[in-house]
Design a protein around this motif. Structure first.
Motif, PDB file in Angstrom:
ATOM      1  N   LEU A 275       5.372  -0.957   2.825  1.00 17.39           N
ATOM      2  CA  LEU A 275       4.671   0.144   3.234  1.00 17.39           C
ATOM      3  C   LEU A 275       3.359  -0.706   3.308  1.00 17.39           C
ATOM      4  O   LEU A 275       2.607  -0.986   2.511  1.00 17.39           O
ATOM      5  CB  LEU A 275       4.634   1.056   2.380  1.00 17.39           C
ATOM      6  CG  LEU A 275       3.729   2.491   2.839  1.00 17.39           C
ATOM      7  CD1 LEU A 275       4.277   2.969   4.314  1.00 17.39           C
ATOM      8  CD2 LEU A 275       3.718   3.480   1.894  1.00 17.39           C
ATOM      9  N   LEU A 281       8.869  -0.569  -1.154  1.00 18.86           N
ATOM     10  CA  LEU A 281       9.512   0.693  -1.270  1.00 18.86           C
ATOM     11  C   LEU A 281      11.167   0.353  -1.049  1.00 18.86           C
ATOM     12  O   LEU A 281      11.630  -0.541  -0.177  1.00 18.86           O
ATOM     13  CB  LEU A 281       9.230   1.775  -0.311  1.00 18.86           C
ATOM     14  CG  LEU A 281       7.716   2.475  -0.542  1.00 18.86           C
ATOM     15  CD1 LEU A 281       7.552   3.076   0.673  1.00 18.86           C
ATOM     16  CD2 LEU A 281       7.601   3.039  -1.832  1.00 18.86           C
ATOM     17  N   TYR A 285      14.635   4.967   1.427  1.00 16.17           N
ATOM     18  CA  TYR A 285      13.503   6.048   1.227  1.00 16.17           C
ATOM     19  C   TYR A 285      12.502   5.859   1.790  1.00 16.17           C
ATOM     20  O   TYR A 285      11.425   6.445   1.720  1.00 16.17           O
ATOM     21  CB  TYR A 285      13.403   6.234  -0.385  1.00 16.17           C
ATOM     22  CG  TYR A 285      14.767   6.324  -1.107  1.00 16.17           C
ATOM     23  CD1 TYR A 285      15.833   7.097  -0.777  1.00 16.17           C
ATOM     24  CD2 TYR A 285      15.007   5.527  -1.954  1.00 16.17           C
ATOM     25  CE1 TYR A 285      16.983   7.111  -1.241  1.00 16.17           C
ATOM     26  CE2 TYR A 285      16.129   5.444  -2.895  1.00 16.17           C
ATOM     27  CZ  TYR A 285      17.192   6.352  -2.420  1.00 16.17           C
ATOM     28  OH  TYR A 285      18.348   6.306  -3.327  1.00 16.17           O
ATOM     29  N   SER A 286      12.394   4.850   2.790  1.00 14.48           N
ATOM     30  CA  SER A 286      11.121   4.487   3.266  1.00 14.48           C
ATOM     31  C   SER A 286      10.660   5.764   4.273  1.00 14.48           C
ATOM     32  O   SER A 286       9.487   5.710   4.810  1.00 14.48           O
ATOM     33  CB  SER A 286      11.213   3.249   4.380  1.00 14.48           C
ATOM     34  OG  SER A 286      12.370   3.466   5.289  1.00 14.48           O
ATOM     35  N   VAL A 288       9.994   8.769   3.430  1.00 18.43           N
ATOM     36  CA  VAL A 288       9.233   9.635   2.635  1.00 18.43           C
ATOM     37  C   VAL A 288       7.779   9.434   3.011  1.00 18.43           C
ATOM     38  O   VAL A 288       6.920  10.361   3.380  1.00 18.43           O
ATOM     39  CB  VAL A 288       9.400   9.472   1.177  1.00 18.43           C
ATOM     40  CG1 VAL A 288       8.602  10.361   0.435  1.00 18.43           C
ATOM     41  CG2 VAL A 288      10.881   9.965   1.072  1.00 18.43           C
ATOM     42  N   PRO A 289       7.149   8.179   3.022  1.00 12.36           N
ATOM     43  CA  PRO A 289       5.793   8.131   3.335  1.00 12.36           C
ATOM     44  C   PRO A 289       5.412   8.212   4.828  1.00 12.36           C
ATOM     45  O   PRO A 289       4.351   8.875   5.360  1.00 12.36           O
ATOM     46  CB  PRO A 289       5.540   6.632   2.996  1.00 12.36           C
ATOM     47  CG  PRO A 289       6.611   5.986   2.902  1.00 12.36           C
ATOM     48  CD  PRO A 289       7.831   7.115   2.272  1.00 12.36           C
ATOM     49  N   GLY A 290       6.670   8.280   5.753  1.00 13.72           N
ATOM     50  CA  GLY A 290       6.301   8.374   6.887  1.00 13.72           C
ATOM     51  C   GLY A 290       6.125   9.818   7.154  1.00 13.72           C
ATOM     52  O   GLY A 290       5.501  10.430   7.949  1.00 13.72           O
ATOM     53  N   VAL A 292       4.846  12.068   4.970  1.00 14.41           N
ATOM     54  CA  VAL A 292       3.671  12.300   4.645  1.00 14.41           C
ATOM     55  C   VAL A 292       2.606  11.805   5.492  1.00 14.41           C
ATOM     56  O   VAL A 292       1.525  12.746   5.709  1.00 14.41           O
ATOM     57  CB  VAL A 292       3.431  11.707   3.193  1.00 14.41           C
ATOM     58  CG1 VAL A 292       2.068  12.055   2.678  1.00 14.41           C
ATOM     59  CG2 VAL A 292       4.597  12.272   2.120  1.00 14.41           C
ATOM     60  N   LEU A 293       2.578  10.698   5.818  1.00 17.97           N
ATOM     61  CA  LEU A 293       1.616  10.074   6.846  1.00 17.97           C
ATOM     62  C   LEU A 293       1.305  10.937   8.035  1.00 17.97           C
ATOM     63  O   LEU A 293       0.257  11.081   8.594  1.00 17.97           O
ATOM     64  CB  LEU A 293       1.775   8.802   7.067  1.00 17.97           C
ATOM     65  CG  LEU A 293       1.383   7.737   5.762  1.00 17.97           C
ATOM     66  CD1 LEU A 293       1.727   6.315   6.293  1.00 17.97           C
ATOM     67  CD2 LEU A 293      -0.001   7.775   5.560  1.00 17.97           C
TER      68      LEU A 293
END
Length: 414
Positions: A275, A281, A285-286, A288-290, A292-293
């Motif tokens: 990331l 990561l 589960y990559s 999840v930050p997508g 959020v961002l």
């Protein structure tokens, strides 16, 4: 001779009067709708708690027909006819520069990967060597750009759960499951979605071939939009929150992008991705930050639309695709292993790949199938729990911040 100009003048007068009457009707309806909304908010009529306490009482009996008639007018030709593309953002907008740089980086990375595969003699790319991107991915990008450059009324193509379920003719409502995917609100929306879509779309097409990828793209787009509509129906019928069903219209490629990100991540289960180039990561589960961002950089984006894409990717990887493979094997008559040949090597079919991925370390014995099934069930459970955690965290954050539901006159971006 003198009769011709008089006839044309009368026609122009009539058309102008009709246009003025239509504009007046729209303005009157919007004013009445705003007034009713203010009165309903002041009296507590729109509060979900009052409807859930007494769904069959006076409030429920009066509110339901009002909402249905309001939705019928809102999505008719008298409703708001916002066109896209909207005015482009300022060149100083940091989101424009960020999304443009991200898209350029994605394209250059995919071109370098394609060149590396061609030099290595790999033929798994499923594309024409002269193209900068695999053909179906390139066609998807071109369709989104073409749709943006040709204005269309959002009211006519957006993903409205009400229109999908109740519009007549019914086929026009069903088409929205796919037509809404290619529509974008502005340049930033388009560039950001394309930069998010390109890496996973190109990788999936090279791994599975263009034909299979085209079918998967259509399936994922319809599935993500279907989950979005199903959630709105659930919110209306169970949670007694009718706005997501009657008033929301969503557009954009990001649901499909998140679905492909999940499918691609599942095909790399056991691997890690970086990331921002530094934080490792797990690949599945990559997303999840997508999520959020995307909501940090674009708070107006549709959380429900993004999570619908994630849910579609999970359903596609663990349920839809394995079922379709089993049906195809039965239709082809290739399900048995008694032909006297060697038993086929166990394969893990919950990974989102086109033809399954060989289970590493299995010697071809009878226990491989059970291990693959247990692994698939574990992966499915992990994804469902993570989705529930993300939804719960977003719900708590919105309540703590005191955010209200989105006004019915605002479009949502996916």
């Amino acid at each position: 001779m003198p009769s011709e100009p008089s006839i044309s003048g009368i026609t122009a007068t009539i058309s102008g009067a009709a246009s003025s009457l239509a504009d007046a009707a729209r303005d009157a309806w919007r004013g009445a709708e705003d007034a009713v909304g203010r009165i309903a908010a002041e009296t507590g009529l729109t509060a979900p708690t009052s409807a859930s306490r007494d769904p069959d009482g006076l409030v429920g009996r009066v509110r339901r027909p009002l909402e249905r008639h309001a939705a019928a007018l809102r999505w008719s030709r008298f409703g708001p006819a916002t066109l896209v593309p909207l005015p482009p953002p300022s060149a100083e907008d940091p989101r424009l520069l960020l999304s443009a740089a991200s898209l350029v980086q994605s394209v250059l990375t995919e071109m370098a990967e394609h060149r590396r595969q061609c030099e290595g003699g790999s033929s798994a790319g499923g594309g024409m060597d002269g193209l900068p991107l695999p053909p179906v991915t390139l066609a998807l990008v071109g369709a989104a750009v073409w749709r943006y450059l040709h204005p269309v009324a959002l009211r006519d193509v957006c993903l409205s759960p009400y229109c999908v379920m109740e519009q007549t003719p019914r086929a026009d409502g069903i088409v929205r499951l796919w037509s809404s995917t290619l529509v974008h609100m502005d340049v930033v929306h388009l560039l950001a979605n394309l930069s998010a879509l390109l890496p996973d779309a190109a990788a999936l097409e090279r791994a599975g071939g263009s034909g299979a990828f085209a079918a998967d793209t259509a399936l994922l787009a319809g599935l993500s939009s279907g989950v979005f509509v199903a959630w709105a129906v659930f919110a209306k019928e169970v949670l007694r929150r009718s706005d997501p069903y009657y008033a929301v219209g969503a557009v954009g490629l990001s649901s499909l992008a998140f679905a492909m990100q999940v499918v691609h991540g599942e095909s790399r289960r056991g691997q890690r991705v970086l990331l921002l180039g530094c934080l490792p990561l797990p690949a599945p589960y990559s997303w999840v930050p997508g999520v959020v961002l995307s909501h940090v950089l674009a708070p107006e984006s549709s959380f429900a639309g993004h999570m619908a894409g994630v849910a579609a990717g999970v359903l596609h990887s663990y349920i839809v695709r394995p079922v379709l493979r089993s049906v195809l094997r039965l239709l082809r008559g290739g399900g048995g292993g008694g032909a006297g040949g060697a038993a086929p090597r166990p394969r893990f079919y919950g990974s989102g790949t086109t033809s399954g991925r060989p289970v590493q370390g299995s010697g071809g014995g009878g226990g491989g199938g059970g291990g693959a099934l247990r692994s698939a069930l574990k992966g499915l459970a992990a994804q469902v729990l993570l989705m529930a955690a993300v939804v719960g965290a977003a719900t708590l954050a919105s309540r703590r911040g005191g955010q209200r539901s989105v006004p019915i006159t605002r479009w949502r971006m996916r």
